[in-house]
Design a protein around this motif. Sequence first.
Motif, short mmCIF file in Angstrom:
data_model
loop_
_atom_site.label_atom_id
_atom_site.label_comp_id
_atom_site.label_asym_id
_atom_site.label_seq_id
_atom_site.Cartn_x
_atom_site.Cartn_y
_atom_site.Cartn_z
N ALA A 179 0.82 -1.21 0.00
CA ALA A 179 0.00 0.00 0.00
C ALA A 179 0.86 1.26 0.00
CB ALA A 179 -0.93 -0.01 1.21
N VAL A 180 1.90 1.26 0.83
CA VAL A 180 2.77 2.43 0.91
C VAL A 180 3.47 2.68 -0.42
CG1 VAL A 180 4.88 3.34 1.97
CG2 VAL A 180 3.12 2.28 3.39
N THR A 181 4.06 1.64 -1.00
CA THR A 181 4.78 1.82 -2.26
C THR A 181 3.84 2.16 -3.40
OG1 THR A 181 4.73 -0.59 -2.60
CG2 THR A 181 6.69 0.33 -1.58
N ALA A 182 2.63 1.58 -3.40
CA ALA A 182 1.66 1.91 -4.44
C ALA A 182 1.26 3.38 -4.37
CB ALA A 182 0.42 1.02 -4.31
N LEU A 183 1.08 3.90 -3.16
CA LEU A 183 0.75 5.31 -3.00
C LEU A 183 1.90 6.20 -3.46
CD1 LEU A 183 -1.07 5.32 0.47
CD2 LEU A 183 -2.08 5.82 -1.77
N ILE A 184 3.12 5.81 -3.14
CA ILE A 184 4.29 6.60 -3.57
C ILE A 184 4.39 6.62 -5.09
CG2 ILE A 184 6.81 6.64 -3.61
CD1 ILE A 184 6.75 5.63 -0.72
N LEU A 185 4.23 5.47 -5.72
CA LEU A 185 4.33 5.41 -7.17
C LEU A 185 3.18 6.17 -7.83
CD1 LEU A 185 5.43 1.69 -7.68
CD2 LEU A 185 6.81 3.75 -7.91
N LEU A 186 1.99 6.11 -7.25
CA LEU A 186 0.87 6.87 -7.79
C LEU A 186 1.15 8.37 -7.70
CD1 LEU A 186 -2.02 7.11 -8.87
CD2 LEU A 186 -2.83 6.98 -6.49
N PHE A 187 1.63 8.79 -6.54
CA PHE A 187 1.95 10.21 -6.37
C PHE A 187 3.03 10.67 -7.35
CE2 PHE A 187 4.82 13.37 -4.48
CZ PHE A 187 3.95 14.44 -4.35
N THR A 188 4.07 9.85 -7.52
CA THR A 188 5.15 10.25 -8.42
C THR A 188 4.68 10.29 -9.87
OG1 THR A 188 5.91 7.94 -8.47
CG2 THR A 188 6.98 9.42 -6.91
N ARG A 189 3.78 9.38 -10.26
CA ARG A 189 3.25 9.43 -11.63
C ARG A 189 2.45 10.70 -11.86
NH1 ARG A 189 1.70 3.88 -10.55
NH2 ARG A 189 3.27 2.45 -11.41
N LEU A 190 1.62 11.05 -10.88
CA LEU A 190 0.84 12.28 -11.00
C LEU A 190 1.74 13.51 -11.01
CD1 LEU A 190 -2.11 11.45 -8.53
CD2 LEU A 190 -2.16 11.45 -11.04
N ALA A 191 2.77 13.49 -10.15
CA ALA A 191 3.70 14.61 -10.11
C ALA A 191 4.46 14.74 -11.42
CB ALA A 191 4.68 14.43 -8.95
N TYR A 192 4.84 13.61 -11.99
CA TYR A 192 5.58 13.64 -13.26
C TYR A 192 4.70 14.22 -14.38
CZ TYR A 192 8.46 12.16 -17.17
OH TYR A 192 9.22 12.15 -18.30
N LYS A 193 3.46 13.78 -14.43
CA LYS A 193 2.56 14.29 -15.46
C LYS A 193 2.31 15.79 -15.31
CE LYS A 193 0.01 9.98 -16.28
NZ LYS A 193 -1.30 9.29 -16.17
N LYS A 194 2.22 16.24 -14.06
CA LYS A 194 1.93 17.65 -13.81
C LYS A 194 3.13 18.54 -14.09
CE LYS A 194 0.30 20.86 -10.26
NZ LYS A 194 -0.22 21.00 -8.88
N TRP A 195 4.32 18.11 -13.67
CA TRP A 195 5.50 18.98 -13.71
C TRP A 195 6.39 18.75 -14.92
CZ3 TRP A 195 6.51 17.40 -7.99
CH2 TRP A 195 5.62 18.08 -7.17
N PHE A 196 6.45 17.52 -15.43
CA PHE A 196 7.47 17.20 -16.41
C PHE A 196 6.98 16.68 -17.75
CE2 PHE A 196 9.67 16.24 -12.25
CZ PHE A 196 10.41 17.42 -12.24
N ALA A 197 5.84 16.00 -17.78
CA ALA A 197 5.43 15.28 -18.99
C ALA A 197 5.31 16.22 -20.19
CB ALA A 197 4.12 14.55 -18.76
N SER A 198 4.63 17.35 -20.03
CA SER A 198 4.44 18.26 -21.15
C SER A 198 5.76 18.83 -21.64
CB SER A 198 3.50 19.41 -20.74
OG SER A 198 4.05 20.13 -19.64
N LYS A 199 6.69 19.08 -20.73
CA LYS A 199 8.01 19.60 -21.11
C LYS A 199 8.80 18.56 -21.89
CE LYS A 199 8.20 22.68 -17.10
NZ LYS A 199 8.93 23.03 -15.87
N THR A 200 8.64 17.29 -21.51
CA THR A 200 9.35 16.24 -22.21
C THR A 200 8.85 16.12 -23.65
OG1 THR A 200 9.62 15.01 -20.14
CG2 THR A 200 9.89 13.76 -22.19
N GLU A 201 7.53 16.26 -23.84
CA GLU A 201 6.95 16.17 -25.17
C GLU A 201 7.41 17.30 -26.08
OE1 GLU A 201 2.82 16.10 -24.43
OE2 GLU A 201 2.80 14.07 -23.61
N ARG A 202 7.67 18.48 -25.49
CA ARG A 202 8.04 19.65 -26.28
C ARG A 202 9.53 19.64 -26.65
NH1 ARG A 202 4.74 22.64 -22.59
NH2 ARG A 202 6.63 23.45 -21.55
N ARG A 203 10.32 18.81 -25.93
CA ARG A 203 11.77 18.86 -26.15
C ARG A 203 12.14 18.31 -27.52
NH1 ARG A 203 15.95 15.99 -22.13
NH2 ARG A 203 15.57 14.20 -23.47
#
Length: 203
Positions: A179-203
């Motif tokens: 449960a703990v690791t699943a929550l961490i991975l979920l949070f990191t996926r959401l954080a990546y999509k919010k902060w980095f995903a769009s920038k990666t696509e534009r590079r």
Amino acid sequence: MTAQISVICFIASLLLGTLCSIVRFSKKPKILYVFVSAFVEIMRNTPLLVQLFFVFFGIPQIGISLSPWTAGVLVLSLNSAAYYCEIMRGGIQSIPKGQWEAAESLCLSKTSAFIRVIFPQAVRDAFPSIANQLVLLIFGTSVLSILDVRELTQTASILNSQSFRSMEIFTFVMLFYYAVTALILLFTRLAYKKWFASKTERR
């Protein structure tokens, strides 16, 4: 205790690993580069349990005694730092040479170019691996039970020796880790999509 150790080791290892990655990438100063390279190779190519025994049982023979908690946190931090070093070095190396040239054309010094241009992109590229290593670090805290550090696994072992209800106790422990690791991975996926995903696509 598991959460406390995980947070401390994550912060310490990420900071140390990042500094080591800069040395490994730049290969300067030469003496420090050799030391850091040897540290990374040793920590990544020897078992965590052996490293823990070396620090807790071996070092006291030269007059340095550490408590189980201190030894555990130190070893986990150093071990994880070696992996973060390679993760961050890979992130830095993934940045195209053109980014350095563009920063140079803006009259930025190498230090300013690294801090303001290269490093943020390196963190973006390394972010998924950073999250995965955090999960492995959390799992690694269970090894400290061998030194009687009262983290989750050790507490479960104590309860098991008192009640002999192994199925219920260790099923709970497994589900808790999951449960703990699943929550961490979920949070990191959401954080990546919010902060980095769009920038990666534009590079």
